[in-house]
Design a protein around this motif. Structure first.
Motif, PDB file in Angstrom:
ATOM      1  N   THR A   1    -126.223 -52.988 -23.793  1.00  0.00           N
ATOM      2  CA  THR A   1    -126.189 -51.752 -24.569  1.00  0.00           C
ATOM      3  C   THR A   1    -126.471 -52.044 -26.036  1.00  0.00           C
ATOM      4  O   THR A   1    -126.444 -53.199 -26.473  1.00  0.00           O
ATOM      5  CB  THR A   1    -124.815 -51.064 -24.454  1.00  0.00           C
ATOM      6  N   LEU A   2    -126.690 -50.963 -26.792  1.00  0.00           N
ATOM      7  CA  LEU A   2    -126.961 -51.138 -28.222  1.00  0.00           C
ATOM      8  C   LEU A   2    -125.767 -51.740 -28.955  1.00  0.00           C
ATOM      9  O   LEU A   2    -125.922 -52.582 -29.839  1.00  0.00           O
ATOM     10  CB  LEU A   2    -127.322 -49.781 -28.840  1.00  0.00           C
ATOM     11  N   MET A   3    -124.565 -51.318 -28.559  1.00  0.00           N
ATOM     12  CA  MET A   3    -123.376 -51.846 -29.219  1.00  0.00           C
ATOM     13  C   MET A   3    -123.182 -53.330 -28.936  1.00  0.00           C
ATOM     14  O   MET A   3    -122.698 -54.067 -29.791  1.00  0.00           O
ATOM     15  CB  MET A   3    -122.147 -51.060 -28.772  1.00  0.00           C
ATOM     16  N   ASP A   4    -123.554 -53.763 -27.745  1.00  0.00           N
ATOM     17  CA  ASP A   4    -123.456 -55.196 -27.432  1.00  0.00           C
ATOM     18  C   ASP A   4    -124.404 -55.998 -28.315  1.00  0.00           C
ATOM     19  O   ASP A   4    -124.092 -57.125 -28.727  1.00  0.00           O
ATOM     20  CB  ASP A   4    -123.785 -55.436 -25.957  1.00  0.00           C
ATOM     21  N   ILE A   5    -125.572 -55.419 -28.587  1.00  0.00           N
ATOM     22  CA  ILE A   5    -126.543 -56.096 -29.443  1.00  0.00           C
ATOM     23  C   ILE A   5    -126.075 -56.110 -30.899  1.00  0.00           C
ATOM     24  O   ILE A   5    -126.231 -57.103 -31.615  1.00  0.00           O
ATOM     25  CB  ILE A   5    -127.921 -55.422 -29.334  1.00  0.00           C
ATOM     26  N   LEU A   6    -125.460 -55.005 -31.320  1.00  0.00           N
ATOM     27  CA  LEU A   6    -125.042 -54.873 -32.718  1.00  0.00           C
ATOM     28  C   LEU A   6    -123.737 -55.610 -33.018  1.00  0.00           C
ATOM     29  O   LEU A   6    -123.466 -55.923 -34.188  1.00  0.00           O
ATOM     30  CB  LEU A   6    -124.868 -53.392 -33.077  1.00  0.00           C
ATOM     31  N   ARG A   7    -122.946 -55.897 -31.991  1.00  0.00           N
ATOM     32  CA  ARG A   7    -121.631 -56.481 -32.222  1.00  0.00           C
ATOM     33  C   ARG A   7    -121.677 -57.780 -33.041  1.00  0.00           C
ATOM     34  O   ARG A   7    -120.901 -57.939 -33.998  1.00  0.00           O
ATOM     35  CB  ARG A   7    -120.913 -56.710 -30.890  1.00  0.00           C
ATOM     36  N   PRO A   8    -122.554 -58.741 -32.734  1.00  0.00           N
ATOM     37  CA  PRO A   8    -122.600 -59.973 -33.553  1.00  0.00           C
ATOM     38  C   PRO A   8    -122.956 -59.694 -35.015  1.00  0.00           C
ATOM     39  O   PRO A   8    -122.403 -60.329 -35.927  1.00  0.00           O
ATOM     40  CB  PRO A   8    -123.678 -60.822 -32.869  1.00  0.00           C
ATOM     41  N   VAL A   9    -123.862 -58.745 -35.225  1.00  0.00           N
ATOM     42  CA  VAL A   9    -124.255 -58.398 -36.593  1.00  0.00           C
ATOM     43  C   VAL A   9    -123.067 -57.817 -37.356  1.00  0.00           C
ATOM     44  O   VAL A   9    -122.802 -58.182 -38.511  1.00  0.00           O
ATOM     45  CB  VAL A   9    -125.427 -57.393 -36.577  1.00  0.00           C
ATOM     46  N   ILE A  10    -122.339 -56.929 -36.698  1.00  0.00           N
ATOM     47  CA  ILE A  10    -121.196 -56.286 -37.347  1.00  0.00           C
ATOM     48  C   ILE A  10    -120.097 -57.307 -37.641  1.00  0.00           C
ATOM     49  O   ILE A  10    -119.529 -57.328 -38.741  1.00  0.00           O
ATOM     50  CB  ILE A  10    -120.653 -55.152 -36.464  1.00  0.00           C
ATOM     51  N   LEU A  11    -119.802 -58.172 -36.683  1.00  0.00           N
ATOM     52  CA  LEU A  11    -118.756 -59.177 -36.877  1.00  0.00           C
ATOM     53  C   LEU A  11    -119.114 -60.144 -38.006  1.00  0.00           C
ATOM     54  O   LEU A  11    -118.277 -60.479 -38.852  1.00  0.00           O
ATOM     55  CB  LEU A  11    -118.518 -59.952 -35.573  1.00  0.00           C
ATOM     56  N   PHE A  12    -120.374 -60.590 -38.013  1.00  0.00           N
ATOM     57  CA  PHE A  12    -120.802 -61.512 -39.062  1.00  0.00           C
ATOM     58  C   PHE A  12    -120.772 -60.835 -40.426  1.00  0.00           C
ATOM     59  O   PHE A  12    -120.375 -61.454 -41.427  1.00  0.00           O
ATOM     60  CB  PHE A  12    -122.204 -62.023 -38.750  1.00  0.00           C
ATOM     61  N   SER A  13    -121.168 -59.568 -40.497  1.00  0.00           N
ATOM     62  CA  SER A  13    -121.152 -58.852 -41.780  1.00  0.00           C
ATOM     63  C   SER A  13    -119.722 -58.627 -42.265  1.00  0.00           C
ATOM     64  O   SER A  13    -119.462 -58.643 -43.473  1.00  0.00           O
ATOM     65  CB  SER A  13    -121.894 -57.521 -41.653  1.00  0.00           C
ATOM     66  N   ILE A  14    -118.780 -58.438 -41.335  1.00  0.00           N
ATOM     67  CA  ILE A  14    -117.376 -58.270 -41.725  1.00  0.00           C
ATOM     68  C   ILE A  14    -116.843 -59.572 -42.329  1.00  0.00           C
ATOM     69  O   ILE A  14    -116.118 -59.563 -43.337  1.00  0.00           O
ATOM     70  CB  ILE A  14    -116.517 -57.843 -40.514  1.00  0.00           C
ATOM     71  N   ILE A  15    -117.203 -60.696 -41.717  1.00  0.00           N
ATOM     72  CA  ILE A  15    -116.786 -61.991 -42.265  1.00  0.00           C
ATOM     73  C   ILE A  15    -117.348 -62.186 -43.667  1.00  0.00           C
ATOM     74  O   ILE A  15    -116.645 -62.611 -44.595  1.00  0.00           O
ATOM     75  CB  ILE A  15    -117.231 -63.133 -41.338  1.00  0.00           C
ATOM     76  N   LEU A  16    -118.631 -61.870 -43.840  1.00  0.00           N
ATOM     77  CA  LEU A  16    -119.248 -61.985 -45.167  1.00  0.00           C
ATOM     78  C   LEU A  16    -118.615 -61.014 -46.160  1.00  0.00           C
ATOM     79  O   LEU A  16    -118.473 -61.333 -47.348  1.00  0.00           O
ATOM     80  CB  LEU A  16    -120.746 -61.714 -45.073  1.00  0.00           C
ATOM     81  N   CYS A  17    -118.229 -59.844 -45.673  1.00  0.00           N
ATOM     82  CA  CYS A  17    -117.584 -58.853 -46.531  1.00  0.00           C
ATOM     83  C   CYS A  17    -116.250 -59.386 -47.054  1.00  0.00           C
ATOM     84  O   CYS A  17    -115.939 -59.250 -48.248  1.00  0.00           O
ATOM     85  CB  CYS A  17    -117.380 -57.556 -45.759  1.00  0.00           C
ATOM     86  N   ILE A  18    -115.461 -60.010 -46.186  1.00  0.00           N
ATOM     87  CA  ILE A  18    -114.176 -60.571 -46.600  1.00  0.00           C
ATOM     88  C   ILE A  18    -114.383 -61.682 -47.637  1.00  0.00           C
ATOM     89  O   ILE A  18    -113.682 -61.750 -48.652  1.00  0.00           O
ATOM     90  CB  ILE A  18    -113.410 -61.103 -45.375  1.00  0.00           C
ATOM     91  N   LEU A  19    -115.359 -62.555 -47.379  1.00  0.00           N
ATOM     92  CA  LEU A  19    -115.657 -63.615 -48.343  1.00  0.00           C
ATOM     93  C   LEU A  19    -116.125 -63.028 -49.671  1.00  0.00           C
ATOM     94  O   LEU A  19    -115.770 -63.519 -50.751  1.00  0.00           O
ATOM     95  CB  LEU A  19    -116.731 -64.549 -47.780  1.00  0.00           C
ATOM     96  N   SER A  20    -116.913 -61.975 -49.578  1.00  0.00           N
ATOM     97  CA  SER A  20    -117.419 -61.340 -50.789  1.00  0.00           C
ATOM     98  C   SER A  20    -116.296 -60.719 -51.603  1.00  0.00           C
ATOM     99  O   SER A  20    -116.334 -60.748 -52.847  1.00  0.00           O
ATOM    100  CB  SER A  20    -118.451 -60.270 -50.419  1.00  0.00           C
ATOM    101  N   TYR A  21    -115.288 -60.169 -50.933  1.00  0.00           N
ATOM    102  CA  TYR A  21    -114.138 -59.621 -51.652  1.00  0.00           C
ATOM    103  C   TYR A  21    -113.439 -60.717 -52.453  1.00  0.00           C
ATOM    104  O   TYR A  21    -112.996 -60.499 -53.592  1.00  0.00           O
ATOM    105  CB  TYR A  21    -113.148 -58.980 -50.683  1.00  0.00           C
TER     106      TYR A  21
END
Length: 267
Positions: A1-21
């Motif tokens: 599904t689309l969400m399965d494809i997007l999940r790694p992108v979202i998780l990686f961006s969340i990690i980068l977001c925390i580091l960016s904070y």
């Protein structure tokens, strides 16, 4: 599904977001402050950068300094021409000199010399001294310990509670608010921008051959998002109570993502 494809992108961006904070809320203001301190040091450390022996050294608009020799114990045979006072220029000549630098000023301690005053009516007077302390700072406002700190150098507490007794702080209250919201909004852009670009790529029809048009669209989208971010960042500084506009790029991304997801499902 689309969400399965997007999940790694979202998780990686969340990690980068925390580091960016961590970088934007803590490291960035300290780094900016350290950079300004380094810049101040390089600009005012005349002993290592500008006062070269055997040459006339121009310090700002007001001082011309000649040092015959530089030794471990300081400067020898020093000549200084001071034009700060247009009506009364002066020339100092000393056998020895020493650079004294601190957070407040850069000074030269002269020993065993004289100061000659040249007036506009061509009269000349001479003053002899054993020791003379000359302040060669060009602007008292440039003193590190008393200078005004820009919003990018301030900690979160300094942005929330500026010094209302300071006229400079009073004139920059909106800039403080904008900087505060910008530090919270910029990391969120990582999630919004990356998710939007990923969904945009999925919205294209599948082709075995890479399409140049698709690459151009993605490239332009990235540029447009960055331009929008810069525009609203400037708006938040210039206009009163517009600091929340810093969150506009992220909100825009989350508004466009469902539209692109619907398009992907149709494809």
């Amino acid at each position: 599904t689309l969400m399965d494809i997007l999940r790694p992108v979202i998780l990686f961006s969340i990690i980068l977001c925390i580091l960016s904070y961590y970088f934007t809320l803590y490291l960035a203001p300290h780094s900016n402050s350290d950079f300004k301190r380094l810049f101040y040091t390089l600009k005012n450390d005349y002993s290592t950068t500008l006062l070269q022996e055997g040459a006339f050294n121009t310090i700002g608009k007001n001082f011309t300094i000649f040092v015959k020799e530089r030794k471990a114990d300081g400067l020898h045979n020093v000549f200084i021409h001071d034009t700060r006072n247009d009506k009364q220029t002066s020339t100092l000549i000393a056998k020895k000199g020493k650079i004294i630098s601190d957070d407040f000023a850069t000074k030269i301690l002269l020993e065993n010399g004289s100061q000659q005053f040249q007036y506009k009516d061509k009269k000349l007077s001479v003053l002899y001294f054993d020791k003379y302390l000359l302040d060669i700072n060009q602007n008292d406002d440039e003193n590190w310990a008393v200078r005004w700190k820009s919003p990018s150098e301030r900690t979160l507490n300094e942005l929330r509670d500026p010094n209302l007794k300071s006229l400079d702080d009073q004139n920059n209250l909106q800039a403080f608010k904008a900087e505060l919201t910008l530090r919270y909004s910029m990391p969120l852009n990582i999630i919004g921008f990356s998710s939007l670009i990923a969904v945009l790529l999925l919205s294209f029809s599948y082709k075995r051959v890479e399409s140049l048009n698709r690459t151009i669209v993605v490239f332009i989208s990235i540029i447009v998002l960055q331009i929008i971010s810069i525009i609203f960042s400037n708006f938040s500084i210039k206009f009163e109570n517009m600091q929340l506009f810093n969150f506009t790029p992220t909100i825009l991304c989350f508004f466009l993502i469902p539209l692109l997801l619907n398009k992907s499902k149709k494809i």
